[in-house]
Design an enzyme around this catalytic site. Structure first.
Site, PDB file in Angstrom:
ATOM      1  N   THR A 182       0.778  -1.313   0.323  1.00 31.41           N
ATOM      2  CA  THR A 182      -0.374  -0.534   0.191  1.00 31.41           C
ATOM      3  C   THR A 182       1.074   1.253  -0.320  1.00 31.41           C
ATOM      4  O   THR A 182       1.921   1.368   0.548  1.00 31.41           O
ATOM      5  CB  THR A 182      -0.718  -0.409   1.255  1.00 31.41           C
ATOM      6  OG1 THR A 182      -1.145  -1.167   1.230  1.00 31.41           O
ATOM      7  CG2 THR A 182      -1.780   0.831   1.410  1.00 31.41           C
ATOM      8  N   ARG A 210     -12.902  -9.110  -1.782  1.00 31.96           N
ATOM      9  CA  ARG A 210     -11.969  -9.510  -0.371  1.00 31.96           C
ATOM     10  C   ARG A 210     -11.383  -7.701  -0.212  1.00 31.96           C
ATOM     11  O   ARG A 210     -10.953  -6.716  -1.052  1.00 31.96           O
ATOM     12  CB  ARG A 210     -11.142  -9.596  -0.220  1.00 31.96           C
ATOM     13  CG  ARG A 210     -10.571  -9.213   1.091  1.00 31.96           C
ATOM     14  CD  ARG A 210      -9.145  -8.799   0.833  1.00 31.96           C
ATOM     15  NE  ARG A 210      -7.891  -8.532   2.312  1.00 31.96           N
ATOM     16  CZ  ARG A 210      -7.011  -7.750   2.334  1.00 31.96           C
ATOM     17  NH1 ARG A 210      -6.651  -6.988   1.181  1.00 31.96           N
ATOM     18  NH2 ARG A 210      -6.433  -7.650   3.227  1.00 31.96           N
ATOM     19  N   ILE A 211     -12.663  -6.814   0.484  1.00 31.78           N
ATOM     20  CA  ILE A 211     -11.580  -4.937   0.734  1.00 31.78           C
ATOM     21  C   ILE A 211     -11.015  -5.525   2.207  1.00 31.78           C
ATOM     22  O   ILE A 211     -11.487  -5.755   2.994  1.00 31.78           O
ATOM     23  CB  ILE A 211     -13.032  -4.004   0.539  1.00 31.78           C
ATOM     24  CG1 ILE A 211     -13.780  -4.119  -0.689  1.00 31.78           C
ATOM     25  CG2 ILE A 211     -12.719  -2.971   0.901  1.00 31.78           C
ATOM     26  CD1 ILE A 211     -15.238  -3.816  -0.463  1.00 31.78           C
ATOM     27  N   GLY A 212      -9.896  -4.406   2.377  1.00 33.26           N
ATOM     28  CA  GLY A 212      -9.406  -4.880   2.938  1.00 33.26           C
ATOM     29  C   GLY A 212      -9.520  -3.149   4.054  1.00 33.26           C
ATOM     30  O   GLY A 212     -10.322  -2.671   3.173  1.00 33.26           O
ATOM     31  N   ASP A 213      -8.329  -2.890   4.587  1.00 35.58           N
ATOM     32  CA  ASP A 213      -8.177  -1.362   5.601  1.00 35.58           C
ATOM     33  C   ASP A 213      -8.276  -0.358   4.861  1.00 35.58           C
ATOM     34  O   ASP A 213      -8.970   0.916   5.955  1.00 35.58           O
ATOM     35  CB  ASP A 213      -7.261  -1.573   6.796  1.00 35.58           C
ATOM     36  CG  ASP A 213      -6.051  -1.580   6.497  1.00 35.58           C
ATOM     37  OD1 ASP A 213      -5.954  -2.187   5.213  1.00 35.58           O
ATOM     38  OD2 ASP A 213      -5.314  -1.148   6.669  1.00 35.58           O
ATOM     39  N   THR A 233      -0.119   1.206   6.396  1.00 28.71           N
ATOM     40  CA  THR A 233      -0.614  -0.333   5.702  1.00 28.71           C
ATOM     41  C   THR A 233      -0.320  -2.265   6.545  1.00 28.71           C
ATOM     42  O   THR A 233       0.741  -1.222   7.561  1.00 28.71           O
ATOM     43  CB  THR A 233       0.777  -0.153   4.490  1.00 28.71           C
ATOM     44  OG1 THR A 233       1.201  -1.381   3.710  1.00 28.71           O
ATOM     45  CG2 THR A 233       1.999  -0.036   5.567  1.00 28.71           C
ATOM     46  N   GLY A 234      -0.355  -2.734   5.737  1.00 26.13           N
ATOM     47  CA  GLY A 234      -0.225  -4.390   6.424  1.00 26.13           C
ATOM     48  C   GLY A 234      -1.507  -5.088   6.302  1.00 26.13           C
ATOM     49  O   GLY A 234      -1.907  -4.693   5.331  1.00 26.13           O
ATOM     50  N   THR A 235      -1.688  -5.964   6.913  1.00 26.71           N
ATOM     51  CA  THR A 235      -2.304  -6.947   7.379  1.00 26.71           C
ATOM     52  C   THR A 235      -3.786  -6.427   7.509  1.00 26.71           C
ATOM     53  O   THR A 235      -4.088  -6.270   8.796  1.00 26.71           O
ATOM     54  CB  THR A 235      -2.149  -8.450   7.736  1.00 26.71           C
ATOM     55  OG1 THR A 235      -1.750  -7.285   9.333  1.00 26.71           O
ATOM     56  CG2 THR A 235      -1.169  -9.076   7.639  1.00 26.71           C
ATOM     57  N   GLY A 236      -4.417  -5.762   6.390  1.00 29.09           N
ATOM     58  CA  GLY A 236      -5.842  -4.914   6.451  1.00 29.09           C
ATOM     59  C   GLY A 236      -7.042  -6.076   7.275  1.00 29.09           C
ATOM     60  O   GLY A 236      -7.056  -4.750   7.886  1.00 29.09           O
TER      61      GLY A 236
HETATM   62  N1  ASP Z   1      -3.710  -2.890   4.390  1.00 32.75           N
HETATM   63  C1  ASP Z   1      -3.602  -3.524   2.698  1.00 32.75           C
HETATM   64  C2  ASP Z   1      -4.580  -4.358   2.437  1.00 32.75           C
HETATM   65  O1  ASP Z   1      -5.257  -5.161   3.434  1.00 32.75           O
HETATM   66  C3  ASP Z   1      -2.727  -3.684   1.906  1.00 32.75           C
HETATM   67  C4  ASP Z   1      -0.924  -3.315   2.075  1.00 32.75           C
HETATM   68  O2  ASP Z   1      -1.064  -2.058   3.145  1.00 32.75           O
HETATM   69  O3  ASP Z   1      -0.118  -3.497   1.641  1.00 32.75           O
HETATM   70  O4  ASP Z   1      -5.831  -4.323   1.697  1.00 32.75           O
END
Ligand code: ASP
Length: 325
Positions: A182, A210-213, A233-236
């Site tokens: 991200t 799927r929708i992330g954060d 940014t990370g595991t959404g």
């Molecule tokens: N946070 C983003 C998501 O879960 C992924 C990312 O940070 O690269 O979609």
């Protein structure tokens, strides 16, 4: 009221150190981050708003092939692309976001168009694309975002049975298979206003739909002039579950924590408690900056007009997340 010292902070994703530590790619990442910071600083120096500065920065991050947003976005398990973005204005709490778009060249601009139209906050899929087209944004065929490197990454993720992995199109200092891609920007302008903008291709091998954060206001993106502007940014999924971006602001507003303590608590305690990996960038209403992460590294940088940009990939808080509960 023009007495605030503007500042712009950007990130290009968090992740794990590459096995090849001699990778010459590192210098390219620093140079790209510095160039983008310089463009954003010029905007702020010219009296541009925080909203304008984060828009300038994310436009460039989306177009830069080193970072995974826009061109070079990751593949879903169905070998398609679904991009997400969100923007928030700390002065008014207005916000706009798009999720699951495959034909909008610059999702960050689409998020801004949603915010400026004012009717809705979050639009998804075909409706979001139709909205973007109506508002004159550049549309592309979905394969505009495809790169061979991303396809290889999908193959590796499938072979390993992994869903939550991301990588970048070119080799870089963060491990291609364990980097969250991200991009985001937060800024304070000279009028004391804050803004945050986040844009992503999501995660490699995610299920379609799927929708992330990132496009969720309060999870991956938040801004409030009374506290701070945040881009994550990370595991959404973990960031959604702890409402990470808003939690930083809430800890400041209700708990009296300063920005550094609030951001650290979210990244080092709240997120690891649910298995969350990644980081965030934040700036508060006084121009203080925090950039904590719980991975090995996070591409990031800061600039104040009139000063040289500073960029970093490693260092700072490194803490292994506790097991998921
Ligand atoms: N946070 C983003 C998501 O879960 C992924 C990312 O940070 O690269 O979609």
């Amino acid at each position: 009221m023009s007495d605030h010292r503007p500042v712009l902070v950007i990130h290009g994703g968090a992740g794990t150190i590459a096995q090849n530590q001699d990778d010459p790619g590192e210098a390219r990442y620093h140079a790209a981050l510095a160039d983008i910071l310089a463009a954003g600083a010029a905007c702020l120096a010219d009296g541009g708003s925080a909203l304008d500065a984060v828009s300038v920065a994310v436009d460039l991050l989306e177009e830069c092939p080193l970072f995974n947003a826009g061109h070079g976005a990751v593949f879903t398990s169905a070998e398609t692309h679904e991009l997400d973005a969100a923007l928030m204005d700390g002065a008014t709490l207005r916000a706009g976001a798009v999720a699951g778009v495959a034909r909008v060249r610059r999702p960050g601009r689409a998020a801004r168009a949603v915010m400026e139209a004012g009717e809705h906050v979050l639009m998804a899929g075909a409706g979001a694309e139709a909205f973007a087209r109506q508002h004159g944004l550049e549309m592309v065929e979905p394969d505009f975002f495809s790169t061979e490197a991303r396809r290889d990454q999908l193959r590796r993720a499938r072979a390993a049975g992994q869903v939550a992995l991301d990588h970048d199109a070119a080799s870089g200092p963060l491990d291609e298979t364990r980097k969250f891609g991200t991009v985001g920007a937060v800024a304070l302008d000279r009028d004391g206003h804050l803004a945050a903008l986040t844009s992503t291709g999501g995660m490699t091998n995610k299920r379609p739909g799927r929708i992330g954060d990132s496009p969720l206001i309060g999870a991956g993106t938040y801004a409030d002039d009374r506290t701070a502007a945040i881009s994550c940014t990370g595991t959404g999924e973990a960031f959604i579950r702890v409402a990470a971006a808003h939690d930083v602001c809430a800890r400041m507003a209700y708990g009296g924590q300063d920005l550094a303590a609030a951001a650290r608590a979210v990244v080092e305690d709240a997120l690891p408690a649910v298995g969350g990996r990644g980081g965030l960038i934040a700036v508060d209403a006084r121009g203080r900056v925090a950039m904590p992460f719980n991975t090995e590294g996070m591409y990031r940088g800061v600039v104040r007009p009139g000063e040289a940009p500073t960029t970093a990939i490693f260092g700072e808080s490194r803490r292994v997340p506790a097991p998921a509960r």
